[in-house]
Write a protein that holds these residues in place. Structure first.
Motif, mmCIF file in Angstrom:
data_model
loop_
_atom_site.group_PDB
_atom_site.id
_atom_site.type_symbol
_atom_site.label_atom_id
_atom_site.label_comp_id
_atom_site.label_asym_id
_atom_site.label_seq_id
_atom_site.Cartn_x
_atom_site.Cartn_y
_atom_site.Cartn_z
ATOM 1 N N GLY A 1 90.993 -55.610 -19.384
ATOM 2 C CA GLY A 1 89.630 -55.793 -18.945
ATOM 3 C C GLY A 1 88.505 -55.313 -19.826
ATOM 4 N N ALA A 2 88.643 -55.251 -21.149
ATOM 5 C CA ALA A 2 87.527 -54.820 -21.983
ATOM 6 C C ALA A 2 86.435 -55.881 -22.009
ATOM 7 N N LEU A 3 85.178 -55.443 -21.870
ATOM 8 C CA LEU A 3 84.048 -56.366 -21.985
ATOM 9 C C LEU A 3 83.684 -56.615 -23.443
ATOM 10 N N PHE A 4 84.129 -55.723 -24.327
ATOM 11 C CA PHE A 4 83.753 -55.781 -25.733
ATOM 12 C C PHE A 4 85.003 -55.763 -26.611
ATOM 13 N N GLU A 5 84.923 -56.429 -27.754
ATOM 14 C CA GLU A 5 86.055 -56.433 -28.675
ATOM 15 C C GLU A 5 86.053 -55.203 -29.579
ATOM 16 N N ARG A 6 84.872 -54.732 -29.950
ATOM 17 C CA ARG A 6 84.761 -53.568 -30.839
ATOM 18 C C ARG A 6 83.538 -52.765 -30.425
ATOM 19 N N VAL A 7 83.724 -51.474 -30.188
ATOM 20 C CA VAL A 7 82.614 -50.625 -29.768
ATOM 21 C C VAL A 7 82.561 -49.369 -30.624
ATOM 22 N N LEU A 8 81.384 -48.763 -30.631
ATOM 23 C CA LEU A 8 81.233 -47.446 -31.233
ATOM 24 C C LEU A 8 80.848 -46.473 -30.126
ATOM 25 N N VAL A 9 81.639 -45.421 -29.974
ATOM 26 C CA VAL A 9 81.395 -44.397 -28.959
ATOM 27 C C VAL A 9 80.694 -43.219 -29.626
ATOM 28 N N LYS A 10 79.518 -42.863 -29.112
ATOM 29 C CA LYS A 10 78.786 -41.691 -29.628
ATOM 30 C C LYS A 10 79.026 -40.520 -28.681
ATOM 31 N N VAL A 11 79.612 -39.451 -29.216
ATOM 32 C CA VAL A 11 79.916 -38.256 -28.441
ATOM 33 C C VAL A 11 79.141 -37.088 -29.050
ATOM 34 N N SER A 12 78.425 -36.341 -28.235
ATOM 35 C CA SER A 12 77.679 -35.194 -28.754
ATOM 36 C C SER A 12 78.632 -34.059 -29.094
ATOM 37 N N GLY A 13 78.250 -33.229 -30.055
ATOM 38 C CA GLY A 13 79.057 -32.062 -30.368
ATOM 39 C C GLY A 13 79.146 -31.118 -29.185
ATOM 40 N N GLU A 14 78.050 -31.021 -28.423
ATOM 41 C CA GLU A 14 78.044 -30.130 -27.262
ATOM 42 C C GLU A 14 79.101 -30.515 -26.234
ATOM 43 N N ALA A 15 79.466 -31.797 -26.191
ATOM 44 C CA ALA A 15 80.478 -32.248 -25.226
ATOM 45 C C ALA A 15 81.835 -31.610 -25.508
ATOM 46 N N LEU A 16 82.061 -31.163 -26.741
ATOM 47 C CA LEU A 16 83.349 -30.570 -27.113
ATOM 48 C C LEU A 16 83.447 -29.090 -26.757
ATOM 49 N N MET A 17 82.334 -28.513 -26.317
ATOM 50 C CA MET A 17 82.329 -27.074 -26.011
ATOM 51 C C MET A 17 82.932 -26.758 -24.655
ATOM 52 N N GLY A 18 82.993 -27.772 -23.755
ATOM 53 C CA GLY A 18 83.406 -27.483 -22.394
ATOM 54 C C GLY A 18 82.447 -26.495 -21.770
ATOM 55 N N ASN A 19 82.959 -25.421 -21.213
ATOM 56 C CA ASN A 19 82.114 -24.386 -20.628
ATOM 57 C C ASN A 19 81.833 -23.238 -21.592
ATOM 58 N N GLU A 20 82.271 -23.398 -22.839
ATOM 59 C CA GLU A 20 82.038 -22.349 -23.827
ATOM 60 C C GLU A 20 80.595 -22.404 -24.320
ATOM 61 N N ALA A 21 80.142 -21.318 -24.910
ATOM 62 C CA ALA A 21 78.771 -21.262 -25.435
ATOM 63 C C ALA A 21 78.687 -21.789 -26.866
ATOM 64 N N PHE A 22 79.838 -21.943 -27.521
ATOM 65 C CA PHE A 22 79.851 -22.307 -28.941
ATOM 66 C C PHE A 22 81.239 -22.812 -29.307
ATOM 67 N N GLY A 23 81.297 -23.713 -30.268
ATOM 68 C CA GLY A 23 82.576 -24.085 -30.855
ATOM 69 C C GLY A 23 83.339 -25.139 -30.070
ATOM 70 N N LEU A 24 84.641 -25.059 -30.120
ATOM 71 C CA LEU A 24 85.529 -26.071 -29.568
ATOM 72 C C LEU A 24 86.306 -25.531 -28.371
ATOM 73 N N HIS A 25 86.350 -26.313 -27.302
ATOM 74 C CA HIS A 25 87.158 -25.976 -26.127
ATOM 75 C C HIS A 25 88.304 -26.979 -26.092
ATOM 76 N N TRP A 26 89.509 -26.525 -26.451
ATOM 77 C CA TRP A 26 90.593 -27.477 -26.694
ATOM 78 C C TRP A 26 90.963 -28.321 -25.480
#
Length: 243
Positions: free
Chosen positions: A8-33
């Motif tokens: 069911g994809a509406l698109f054949e090719r997409v670019l997903v933009k993810v903010s760096g802050e989204a990788l922090m989870g609930n942390e204040a800095f860095g990476l939340h694995w």
């Protein structure tokens, strides 16, 4: 891990933009694995829709160039440091995507061949055509441009059908829903309507390029598991900004 059949994809090719802050989870800095693993699984599910997936990730969880410029650093140097932060984030996502069962490649606009491949449009397009998730790091490779602008630029170069902007809110609203409980979410807008209403879909340079390139922008929340695949299928809550 077995990968679901395309659905069911509406698109054949997409670019997903993810903010760096989204990788922090609930942390204040860095990476939340655990958060990185969840986003990687979302990207794997998105690839399983049949769409080809490119990703641009920001670096704000480590360093945002515009924020540190002037604190003893000139803007160009600060922005270059921010670009290096995006490479670190892309490498982390690449490994998490591969661990989840889909091949991935990081390509950097700043050449660092002992770490990852340098970005070239033909190389990126070839990886996408072979079913790999492609992480595009280093922004545009130039200072003074945001990763939003880099995302739209790469989407235009790679002839993507849409930019999927993953945020902390589930679309574009008439006002900030965190401060105005009466704010209403738009289901669909044209680029001109968003401009006329002064809605901050992306920064001005990124939005101008999307408008000129007639690139749809789908704004959705990345907080829910499966949100990226749902947005690609046209499901869930989101706002589409299109010509």
């Amino acid at each position: 891990m077995s990968i679901p059949e395309p659905h069911g994809a509406l698109f054949e090719r997409v670019l997903v933009k993810v903010s760096g802050e989204a990788l922090m989870g609930n942390e204040a800095f860095g990476l939340h694995w655990p958060t990185i693993e969840r986003i990687a699984q979302d990207l794997v599910e998105a690839r399983a829709t049949g769409a080809e997936i490119a990703v641009v990730v920001g670096g704000g969880n480590i360093l945002r160039g515009a924020s540190v410029a002037g604190q003893g650093l000139d803007r160009a140097t600060a922005d270059h440091m921010g670009m290096l932060a995006t490479v670190m984030n892309a490498l982390a996502l690449e490994k998490a995507v591969e661990k989840a069962g889909v091949p991935a490649r990081t390509l950097s606009a700043i050449p660092m061949p002992t770490i990852c491949e340098p970005y070239a449009r033909q190389t990126a397009s070839r990886h996408l055509g072979r079913g790999r998730v492609v992480l595009l790091a280093g922004g545009t490779g130039n200072p003074y441009f945001t990763t939003d602008t880099g995302a739209v630029l790469r989407a235009a170069e790679l002839e993507c059908d849409a930019v999927m902007k993953a945020t902390n809110v589930d679309g574009v609203y008439t006002a900030d829903p965190k401060h105005d409980p009466s704010a209403r979410r738009y289901e669909r807008l044209t680029h001109d309507e968003a401009l006329a209403k002064d809605l901050k879909v992306m920064d001005a340079a990124a939005f101008a390029l999307a408008r000129e390139s007639k690139l749809p922008i789908v704004v959705f929340s990345i907080r829910e598991p499966g949100a990226i695949a749902a947005a690609i299928r046209g499901e869930g809550r989101s706002t589409t900004v299109a010509p």
